[in-house]
Write a protein that holds these residues in place. Structure first.
Motif, PDB file in Angstrom:
ATOM      1  N   THR A  95       4.647   4.813   3.057  1.00  0.00           N
ATOM      2  CA  THR A  95       4.715   6.249   2.657  1.00  0.00           C
ATOM      3  C   THR A  95       3.750   6.289   1.492  1.00  0.00           C
ATOM      4  O   THR A  95       3.771   5.467   0.433  1.00  0.00           O
ATOM      5  CB  THR A  95       6.104   6.448   2.059  1.00  0.00           C
ATOM      6  N   ALA A  96       2.790   7.120   1.707  1.00  0.00           N
ATOM      7  CA  ALA A  96       1.601   7.071   0.847  1.00  0.00           C
ATOM      8  C   ALA A  96       1.872   8.060  -0.551  1.00  0.00           C
ATOM      9  O   ALA A  96       1.668   7.583  -1.434  1.00  0.00           O
ATOM     10  CB  ALA A  96       0.307   7.525   1.497  1.00  0.00           C
ATOM     11  N   VAL A 100      -1.388   5.695  -2.792  1.00  0.00           N
ATOM     12  CA  VAL A 100      -1.459   4.410  -2.499  1.00  0.00           C
ATOM     13  C   VAL A 100      -2.807   3.918  -2.113  1.00  0.00           C
ATOM     14  O   VAL A 100      -3.482   4.722  -1.138  1.00  0.00           O
ATOM     15  CB  VAL A 100      -0.604   3.743  -1.726  1.00  0.00           C
ATOM     16  N   PRO A 128       5.461   6.015  -3.549  1.00  0.00           N
ATOM     17  CA  PRO A 128       4.809   5.419  -2.380  1.00  0.00           C
ATOM     18  C   PRO A 128       5.899   4.079  -2.139  1.00  0.00           C
ATOM     19  O   PRO A 128       6.363   3.609  -3.090  1.00  0.00           O
ATOM     20  CB  PRO A 128       3.489   4.790  -3.168  1.00  0.00           C
TER      21      PRO A 128
END
Length: 239
Positions: A95-96, A100, A128
């Motif tokens: 999950t950015a 990230v 993130p």
């Protein structure tokens, strides 16, 4: 509606002497306004990464990134402090969110084969995060096994922030799978190997079938085959 996209219609790309890719949707230097995404599925790349090479440190934000390693091994490092090795049969979800940076490199002496799928999240500005899971692909024979989902939390399934699910299956010759869905959802099947008949449409290695407005997706293997099925909402609000 059922649409067959032949393997020859994928966009083939090479990056230097280290990466050979096939893009199922618009990506990098390939842009087709009629082929940008499929519901929240924004990227589906089939990558071959040469030994001792890979994707250097780079940033992402507001994207759910799924990596499925089909062959070889890759090393992941990110700004969250994670460092791990992915072996064949492992799945990774990033999950950015708010941002990230990560790298994924092939430090082995043989090439690696991986799929990268990016989903637009159903909420922006998330923290993130990172997950990784081992999947025994041979044990998925003649059934669809969820690898990552945002539809509901199940044991041994990675979670992502999208109302979508990615499945893997292998079928023996003559075997059948029925995937029950809803007309408000869409399905994409990517044939990894072998030959299938999907709702009466024949598909071979690296072909895609995109299905809308269906209640059942019937999959019949005319030869031993493996596939990825992506189930997405027809419409998903991305905040």
């Amino acid at each position: 509606m059922i649409k067959l996209i032949n393997a020859s219609e994928r966009h083939e790309a090479r990056v230097g002497d280290w990466l050979q890719s096939a893009y199922l949707f618009s990506f990098a230097d390939y842009y087709d306004p009629s082929n940008v995404q499929f519901g929240p599925l924004r990227v589906f790349n089939d990558d071959i990464v040469s030994s001792h090479s890979g994707f250097p440190l780079h940033p992402h934000a507001d994207m759910e990134i799924v990596t499925i390693l089909l062959d070889g091994e890759m090393t992941h490092k990110d700004s969250l402090g994670n460092e791990s090795r992915l072996a064949a049969g492992e799945v990774q979800r990033i999950t950015a969110g708010t941002g990230v940076t990560h790298s994924i490199t092939n430090e082995s002496d043989k090439e690696a084969h991986l799929l990268q799928l990016w989903f637009l999240p159903n909420k922006r500005g998330l923290a993130p995060s990172y997950e990784q899971m081992k999947v025994d692909f041979p044990d998925t024979k003649n059934k669809l096994v969820p690898l990552v989902t945002g539809q509901k939390v199940l044991e041994d399934v990675l979670f992502m922030n999208s109302n979508s699910t990615v499945y893997h299956a292998t079928l023996g010759q003559g075997e059948n799978i029925d995937f029950r869905t809803f007309k408000i959802r869409r399905s994409l099947i990517y044939v990894l190997d072998g030959s299938l008949v999907i709702n009466s449409i024949e598909a071979d290695r690296h072909d895609q079938i995109r299905l809308d407005d269906q209640e059942v997706v019937s999959i019949h293997a005319t030869s031993a085959a493996s596939l990825i099925l992506v189930d997405v909402p027809a419409l998903e609000v991305n905040y």
